[in-house]
Write a protein that holds these residues in place. Structure first.
Motif, PDB file in Angstrom:
ATOM      1  N   GLU A   7       0.948  -2.321   0.152  1.00 48.86           N
ATOM      2  CA  GLU A   7      -0.155  -0.272   0.160  1.00 48.86           C
ATOM      3  C   GLU A   7       0.880   1.477   0.010  1.00 48.86           C
ATOM      4  O   GLU A   7       0.465   2.457  -1.044  1.00 48.86           O
ATOM      5  CB  GLU A   7      -0.921   0.192   0.921  1.00 48.86           C
ATOM      6  N   TYR A   8       2.110   1.401   1.208  1.00 47.60           N
ATOM      7  CA  TYR A   8       2.967   2.094   1.097  1.00 47.60           C
ATOM      8  C   TYR A   8       3.946   1.996  -0.673  1.00 47.60           C
ATOM      9  O   TYR A   8       4.109   3.076  -0.781  1.00 47.60           O
ATOM     10  CB  TYR A   8       3.635   2.647   2.456  1.00 47.60           C
ATOM     11  N   TYR A  55       8.895   5.677   5.708  1.00 50.31           N
ATOM     12  CA  TYR A  55       8.912   4.893   3.895  1.00 50.31           C
ATOM     13  C   TYR A  55       9.396   6.247   2.756  1.00 50.31           C
ATOM     14  O   TYR A  55       9.694   6.703   2.272  1.00 50.31           O
ATOM     15  CB  TYR A  55       7.407   4.547   2.915  1.00 50.31           C
TER      16      TYR A  55
END
Length: 476
Positions: free
Chosen positions: A251-252, A387
């Motif tokens: 997702e990130y 991230y």
């Protein structure tokens, strides 16, 4: 008269090449809002990770032999087409060898790469096809021709883009939500594989030479040292997304990948201009007119620095168009990502000069060292800060790469074509400017727009006269 003819040919081919590349690669941005709305952030991230693996596989499995085409033009003369034809054969043997080895360890490779059976086999078909397209593009670029290159890219990328979107939409409508990534792989890569195989046949037909030891020896001597360099560059380009996938999740990775897509805007223009500039620069070096290179290159450095600033200033609007609300945090990734892409472009000039002098080992050494630093920084900073830190570590790594390659360029050429001190000062200026510009996001939109408008006026008044001088120099 010969110099005027060279400049005229370079200018004409360069302009058409840039326009063609902008149109073709611009499809990436036209389709990004569609992909981000048809796919979940995790699926979008999975697609971008797949692309990252392909970008690593192509130079390694083909042994970077296509890169020898740039320099071979000056050594092969009338045998140039023969050379391209024969070396293409060698690259195919190499890819086939990698394919056989990976087949033996297919379960392990697929788990590591995160690929299904369809994605695994399509990856190798794509490496075969795209390698031939790279051979053709580099040959045409060095000959300062553009029509064939633009044509083959257009007839592969445009149908691939349309077909992939149609297949994803069909999959959503018919309930195949877990197969959307594979449908995109089928639609996007099959036309490119077919186009690449057609190009391979044409190159063999035009060159008429499948195997020649002399050409293979030349290509291997030139290209093998470039494999670590090419691999290191691709790891630096792709490691952030791959490491985010392993350390944080898909997702990130999708959010980070959208930021990468926006930085791709400036890379498209940079790469197109560079591919037009490089043959002209090599011709200038070959006739001992290196003093003509610095002025136009400095203008390009500032031109792309200004373009990077506008992308940062407009980041909220660009992210809103390309992605949904789920991708909003990507606005804080644009400044370091765009700046990293800019610094990579600045380093091109130094690596190209080393490649011209056939000192590819120096290029590889500097790039490998930077890649190791980048991977270590990514790992530590992603775990420590999240991230988003990967965007800043990559920008820092490209700054290190610029300094290293600039230092090695003087050792190879014996003199500086482009001042390293000037490159460092310009780099530091645009890095600081882009980071500070993110403070505009907290202000009212009309204040930010007023700043952008004022900057646009100043940029046109400052950079346009210099750009016109460069064009006048070409014409003269």
């Amino acid at each position: 008269m010969q110099n005027n003819k060279l400049n005229s040919l370079a200018l004409k081919a360069g302009i058409f090449y840039i326009v063609g590349q902008l149109f073709i690669r611009g499809l990436t941005f036209l389709t990004t809002p569609i992909y981000t709305r048809l796919l979940s952030p995790a699926q979008y991230g999975e697609i971008r990770i797949y692309e990252s693996w392909l970008l690593i596989m192509v130079p390694v499995m083909s042994l970077c032999l296509f890169r020898s085409v740039d320099r071979a033009k000056y050594d092969m003369g009338e045998r140039y087409n023969e050379y391209v034809s024969s070396v293409q054969t060698l690259s195919y043997f190499s890819i086939l060898g990698f394919f056989v080895v990976c087949l033996l360890f297919r379960p392990q490779m697929q788990r590591f790469w995160g690929m299904t059976d369809v994605m695994f086999f399509m990856a190798f078909f794509y490496v075969f096809g795209y390698t031939s397209i790279l051979f053709m593009q580099r040959r045409e670029k060095q000959m300062m021709r553009y029509k064939a290159s633009i044509l083959i890219t257009t007839v592969t990328i445009v149908p691939a883009t349309i077909l992939s979107i149609l297949l994803i939409y069909w999959g959503r409508v018919n309930g195949y939500l877990d197969k959307l990534v594979e449908l995109r792989v089928w639609g996007f890569y099959v036309p490119q594989v077919l186009g690449g195989l057609i190009v391979a046949v044409l190159l063999w037909k035009e060159g008429g030479k499948f195997v020649k030891a002399e050409y293979w020896k030349y290509a291997l001597k030139y290209s093998l040292p470039l494999i670590p360099e090419a691999l290191s560059i691709q790891i630096m380009n792709q490691a952030d997304k791959i490491m985010i996938r392993f350390l944080v999740g898909y997702e990130y990775t999708g959010i980070f990948a959208l930021g990468t897509t926006i930085s791709f805007i400036i890379w498209i223009v940079e790469d197109s201009v560079w591919n037009a500039f490089l043959p002209w620069m090599y011709e200038k070096i070959s006739v001992g007119e290196t003093e003509d290179i610095e002025r136009p290159w400095t203008v390009l450095m500032h031109g792309f620095g200004i373009l990077s600033w506008f992308l940062v200033a407009l980041a909220p609007e660009i992210v809103a168009v390309l992605g949904s609300k789920e991708y909003h945090m990507a606005i804080f990734l644009i400044a370091p990502m765009v700046t990293g892409t800019l610094l990579r472009f600045y380093s091109y000039i130094y690596t190209a000069i080393q490649n011209y002098h056939k000192k590819t080992g120096f290029v590889a050494a500097g790039t490998i060292a930077t890649m190791v630093i980048n991977v270590i920084l990514n790992y530590v900073c992603i775990l420590r800060f999240g991230y988003m830190a990967a965007a800043y570590t990559t920008a820092a790594s490209y700054f290190i790469l610029l300094v290293l390659q600039g230092y090695l360029e003087k050792k190879v050429a014996g003199r500086r074509v482009i001042s390293l001190k000037k490159s460092v000062i310009i780099s530091a200026f645009y890095l600081a400017l882009n980071i500070v510009t993110m403070e505009l996001f907290a202000l009212q939109w009309y204040i930010r727009y007023a700043v952008i408008l004022a900057a646009a006026v100043l940029a046109v008044k400052w950079i346009m006269p210099q750009f016109l001088k460069v064009m006048k120099g070409f014409k003269k």
